[in-house]
Design an enzyme around this catalytic site. Structure first.
Site, mmCIF file in Angstrom:
data_model
loop_
_atom_site.group_PDB
_atom_site.id
_atom_site.type_symbol
_atom_site.label_atom_id
_atom_site.label_comp_id
_atom_site.label_asym_id
_atom_site.label_seq_id
_atom_site.Cartn_x
_atom_site.Cartn_y
_atom_site.Cartn_z
ATOM 1 N N LEU A 6 36.095 6.419 -41.490
ATOM 2 C CA LEU A 6 36.299 7.820 -41.859
ATOM 3 C C LEU A 6 36.662 7.914 -43.340
ATOM 4 O O LEU A 6 37.746 7.485 -43.749
ATOM 5 C CB LEU A 6 37.417 8.441 -41.008
ATOM 6 C CG LEU A 6 37.248 8.334 -39.487
ATOM 7 C CD1 LEU A 6 38.377 9.097 -38.780
ATOM 8 C CD2 LEU A 6 35.890 8.855 -39.036
ATOM 9 N N THR A 47 41.065 14.269 -38.575
ATOM 10 C CA THR A 47 40.444 13.014 -38.145
ATOM 11 C C THR A 47 39.539 13.188 -36.933
ATOM 12 O O THR A 47 38.512 12.511 -36.825
ATOM 13 C CB THR A 47 41.536 11.979 -37.835
ATOM 14 O OG1 THR A 47 42.576 12.592 -37.053
ATOM 15 C CG2 THR A 47 42.149 11.433 -39.116
ATOM 16 N N HIS A 49 46.712 0.163 -79.169
ATOM 17 C CA HIS A 49 47.612 -0.166 -80.287
ATOM 18 C C HIS A 49 49.052 0.175 -79.923
ATOM 19 O O HIS A 49 49.362 1.329 -79.648
ATOM 20 C CB HIS A 49 47.266 0.619 -81.562
ATOM 21 C CG HIS A 49 45.828 0.552 -81.964
ATOM 22 N ND1 HIS A 49 45.254 -0.571 -82.508
ATOM 23 C CD2 HIS A 49 44.854 1.492 -81.901
ATOM 24 C CE1 HIS A 49 43.980 -0.323 -82.769
ATOM 25 N NE2 HIS A 49 43.706 0.915 -82.407
ATOM 26 N N ALA A 103 49.754 14.552 -80.527
ATOM 27 C CA ALA A 103 50.646 13.521 -81.061
ATOM 28 C C ALA A 103 52.106 13.931 -80.960
ATOM 29 O O ALA A 103 52.464 15.093 -81.183
ATOM 30 C CB ALA A 103 50.294 13.226 -82.519
#
Length: 378
Positions: free
Chosen positions: A6, A79, A285, A362
């Site tokens: 499933l 389900t 970096h 930034a």
């Protein structure tokens, strides 16, 4: 014998990791989860496999191609609904697997025992469906209502086509879904459902940090692996276990107990610990990434760092579907979605989730979750 997996659900509790990838396709040490399930089934000689798809189905179809049969769950309403979508495939005994679980162990008992369900023992049953049984016979299934240790539904079953009759009689639950556990209890009232405890490593990957745990488990099994066309600088520090994919650049950095996907860069003076970096993402970096997941196509600006520990040393909480959930982890970083870009010197708090397609300017301090497609400015 046949098998049904499933894999139709949206995996909302795992967001942002499922923003652009169905939960069954999340990579475990650079291999999709569903591949592990199919390999397990084939060990038992089960080659006729159906996969029930729905959310982002094209990704699963493109990956598996003609190796399985596909059935679409058009409702995606639980389900039981998913199993019923494969009704034209189910004409014999079959093994049923939930597509978001990882299990490393034997399912011999389930294979040998018709009309059975698997359970596993956990320390806290509150986040699962507790299974009560006596002398190997099912008594009841309590949906996330128990507490303490006990046995829970493992999401692995052995049924025959008669389960479809009870699915047809199953009514919608309070959650607005058609629950297979309701169908199983109706079946149990007619003929005994056997309960088989499993031994091995089991994880239902219910939350993003569970996804991290499964990767750490497989890392310990694999030990060390490096893909093709990957360049590792001589001054890189790699503390095993580690899995590094194809076409990567690993520069003078530190990688410790982590998974690096294909086409990634881990650059100068960056540190990646106990984390998963998916395909085509860069940690280039002066970055610090610990106990975190970075999805595909991301780029961290220089100096972007992810905190993984609270000042008070208490467990990190994460917001899941609007509720604060205790992760049970003292060290836990962030979960970053697909195609996220950060500027230089961005700082990210523990337990934060950043939605896909987000840009962060930034110097921003990210101390709360960020919605998909956001642009965060100072």
């Amino acid at each position: 014998m046949k098998a049904v997996i499933l894999a139709a659900g949206k995996g909302e509790r795992r967001q942002p990791l499922t923003d652009y990838k169905p939960k069954a396709m999340l990579p475990i040490c650079n291999k999709p989860l569903i591949d592990y399930q199919i390999e397990m089934l084939k060990k038992y000689g089960i080659d006729e496999i159906a996969v029930v798809v729905g959310y982002l189905e094209e990704i699963i179809r493109d990956h598996l191609k003609d190796s399985v049969k596909f059935y679409k769950d058009k409702k995606i309403k639980g389900t039981a609904s998913a199993v019923y979508a494969a009704r034209n495939f189910i004409d014999d005994e079959f093994i049923l697997l939930y597509g978001d679980l990882f299990f490393d162990g034997s399912i011999d008992g389930i294979i040998r025992t018709p009309n059975s369900m698997a359970v596993v023992h956990v320390d806290d049953v509150s986040r699962y469906g507790e299974v009560i049984f006596q002398d190997g016979r099912l008594v009841s299934i309590k949906e996330k209502s128990g507490s303490g240790s006990g046995f829970v539904n493992a999401g692995i079953y052995h049924f025959d086509p008669s389960i479809l009759d009870f699915i047809e009689k199953t009514e919608e639950s309070e959650r607005g879904e058609f629950e297979l556990t309701d169908s199983i209890m109706m079946l149990n009232s007619v003929k005994v459902v056997r309960v088989i405890p499993l031994n091995g490593y089991w994880n239902d990957i219910g939350y993003p940090w569970d996804y991290l745990d499964v990767n750490m488990y497989m890392l310990n099994k694999i030990g060390f692996s490096v893909g093709e066309n990957t360049e590792i600088w001589s001054n890189a520090t790699i503390r095993k276990p580690a899995v590094i994919g194809n076409d990567c650049e690993i520069k003078n950095c530190v990688i410790e107990k982590s998974v690096i996907g294909n086409g990634c860069v881990v650059g100068e003076f960056s540190v990646v610990k106990r984390s998963v970096v998916m395909n085509n993402s860069n940690v280039p970096h002066l970055n610090y990434v610990a106990d975190s997941v970075i999805a595909e196509g991301c780029n961290l600006g220089a100096g972007t760092k992810i905190a993984n520990l609270r000042f008070d040393n208490s467990n990190v909480k994460v917001t899941v579907k609007g509720k604060r959930v205790n992760s049970g982890k003292r060290k836990l970083g962030a979960f970053i979605g697909y195609n996220v870009k950060t500027g230089i010197n961005v700082s990210i708090y523990p337990g934060v989730k950043i939605g896909s397609d987000t840009w962060i300017e930034a110097g921003v301090l990210v101390n709360r979750d960020v919605k998909k497609g956001s642009f965060i400015r100072n």
